[in-house]
Design an enzyme around this catalytic site. Structure first.
Site, PDB file in Angstrom:
ATOM      1  N   LYS A   1      44.008  42.733  48.301  1.00  0.00           N
ATOM      2  CA  LYS A   1      43.752  43.535  47.029  1.00  0.00           C
ATOM      3  C   LYS A   1      42.518  43.315  46.346  1.00  0.00           C
ATOM      4  O   LYS A   1      41.795  41.791  46.673  1.00  0.00           O
ATOM      5  CB  LYS A   1      45.040  43.440  45.883  1.00  0.00           C
TER       6      LYS A   1
ATOM      7  N   TYR B   1      20.157  31.814  23.581  1.00  0.00           N
ATOM      8  CA  TYR B   1      20.304  32.794  22.328  1.00  0.00           C
ATOM      9  C   TYR B   1      20.963  31.991  21.270  1.00  0.00           C
ATOM     10  O   TYR B   1      21.696  31.119  21.390  1.00  0.00           O
ATOM     11  CB  TYR B   1      21.551  33.739  23.121  1.00  0.00           C
TER      12      TYR B   1
HETATM   13  C1  LIG Z   1      48.727  39.443  43.632  1.00  0.00           C
HETATM   14  C2  LIG Z   1      50.073  39.497  44.163  1.00  0.00           C
HETATM   15  C3  LIG Z   1      50.391  38.415  45.292  1.00  0.00           C
HETATM   16  C4  LIG Z   1      49.281  37.384  45.484  1.00  0.00           C
HETATM   17  O1  LIG Z   1      49.366  36.266  44.542  1.00  0.00           O
HETATM   18  P1  LIG Z   1      48.527  34.822  44.829  1.00  0.00           P
HETATM   19  O2  LIG Z   1      49.060  33.976  43.626  1.00  0.00           O
HETATM   20  O3  LIG Z   1      47.237  35.474  45.019  1.00  0.00           O
HETATM   21  O4  LIG Z   1      49.061  34.430  46.269  1.00  0.00           O
HETATM   22  C5  LIG Z   1      51.725  38.567  45.633  1.00  0.00           C
HETATM   23  N1  LIG Z   1      52.631  39.427  45.133  1.00  0.00           N
HETATM   24  C6  LIG Z   1      52.193  40.313  44.202  1.00  0.00           C
HETATM   25  C7  LIG Z   1      53.473  41.148  43.549  1.00  0.00           C
HETATM   26  C8  LIG Z   1      51.132  40.219  43.401  1.00  0.00           C
HETATM   27  O5  LIG Z   1      50.673  41.190  42.550  1.00  0.00           O
END
Ligand SMILES: *Cc1c(COP(=O)(O)O)cnc(C)c1O
Length: 388
Positions: free
Chosen positions: A55, A275
């Protein structure tokens, strides 16, 4: 002249990295390390299947390179968050199973079907909408059922699972290929929520039609075989992340970020840097200005006003502190104590073998996940290995 950075094999000392003329820095992605990480996790969880979460553009690293490399290594199941990401993933791989973690957005059934993806249905309303779509097109539709074992974010809670179990006509329209849930505190093996969620998940899945199950992401799979079920869903660990606090995950870094030094200047004692003059030199200082800032994903919270510590970078093998504010495109680094004189054109490691995602996240008062997913959109991307 623009030259490709010459990067051979890890670790890459910043001194060996050259940044092409027009570029501020390099985001280096080691696809061999990625593939080795997936293989190591797959071995750890066998005989359970190891999928991959890709994702958010593969956590910012580029799904277009990451997914094919993992598929070539044997990964057959991918998870994305949204229907649009599912379409992207499908365009890269005609055969893989692609699950949509965010579930069924209202009215998105056609988009998910067009990507030949599987929604992780997360509530009774989503189940009803998917089943109605199945009846409309006259076919059983495949899906995952996401049950809520205690995270209280997405997923059917117990009462909805019970109501669904009592509606065989709904279930008849569905081909449930996976029952899944997500852990809230898997990074901490001492947290009693893990055992509680394991128990709740086991109870919930037995109320539903028999189907393969998935509970663990990167950290959950480190909790041991009880958490593996049929399929695990690592994301962060594939990309080299080490969020689990119980032991080291069997993975190595995938990402390195290098930025160039634009200028080096002398600042008199009491001179203000950056800054709002938030940092004042306590002594005669050498300050290097680097072409990386919060627009490149370096958290502004890594700023270091006088008396506070923030982030750091590695120059000529030495760890040197960021001083003053992190700004959009630039940081200022105190290189007074660097054993090798720092000069215009030198290259510093911002993330890499020494400055891990976890360390950089902690310095910016966030987590490595956030650092990773925000990295380097305008830096030169260099992919190595993975059949690249
Ligand atoms: C993002 C996500 C994962 C992966 O999680 P990681 O901690 O990056 O391994 C797995 N399952 C769900 C439902 C997620 O939202």
């Amino acid at each position: 002249m623009t030259t490709r950075p010459e990067i051979k094999s890890p670790p890459f000392p910043a001194d060996t990295v050259s940044v092409a003329g027009a570029e501020t820095g390099v985001l280096h992605i080691d696809l061999d390390a990625l593939v080795n990480n997936w293989r190591a996790l797959a071995r750890r969880v066998a005989p359970a299947e190891c999928g991959a979460v890709v994702k958010a553009d593969a956590y910012g690293l580029g799904i277009g390179r990451v997914l094919p490399a993992l598929a070539m290594a044997g990964c057959q199941t991918f998870f994305v968050a949204t229907p649009r990401e599912a379409a992207e993933a499908r365009a890269l791989d005609g055969r893989a199973r692609i699950f949509v973690l965010d579930g069924l957005f209202p009215g998105a059934a056609d988009d998910i079907l067009a990507a030949a993806a599987l929604p992780c249905l997360a509530g009774l309303a989503e189940v009803e909408e998917w089943a109605a779509h199945a009846r409309r097109i006259g076919a059983r539709l495949a899906c995952a059922l996401h049950v809520d074992s205690g995270l209280h974010r997405l997923g059917l809670p117990l009462d909805e699972v019970q109501r669904l179990a009592a509606r065989p006509e709904l279930l008849e329209s569905l081909d449930v290929v996976l029952v899944m849930s997500h852990l809230a505190a898997a990074d901490d093996p001492a947290d009693p929520a893990n055992a509680a969620q394991l128990e709740a998940f086991t109870l919930l899945r037995h109320l539903l039609p028999r189907a393969p199950a998935s509970l663990a992401a990167s950290d959950g799979l480190m909790l041991g075989p009880d958490f593996h079920f049929d399929l695990v869903r690592p994301g962060y660990a594939l990309y080299g992340g080490q969020a689990f606090r119980g032991a080291r995950a069997p993975v190595s870094p995938v990402v390195s970020v290098y930025a160039r030094v634009l200028q080096v200047r002398d600042v008199q004692p009491g001179g203000a840097v950056g800054y709002s003059g938030s940092w004042r030199a306590p002594r005669a200082s050498r300050i290097a200005t680097l072409a990386v800032g919060y627009a490149d994903g370096l958290g502004r919270a890594a700023s270091a006003p006088t008396g506070a510590s923030g982030g750091s970078v590695i120059i000529h093998g030495a760890r040197m502190p960021i001083v003053g504010r992190v700004s959009m495109d630039l940081i200022t680094v105190d290189v007074t104590d660097c054993p090798v004189t720092v000069a215009r054109g030198d290259v510093a490691e911002v993330i890499g073998q020494t400055l891990t995602l976890e360390a950089v996240g902690a310095d910016a008062r966030t987590i490595g996940y956030e650092v990773l997913t925000r990295l380097g959109r305008r830096m030169q991307r260099v992919y190595a290995g993975g059949g690249a």
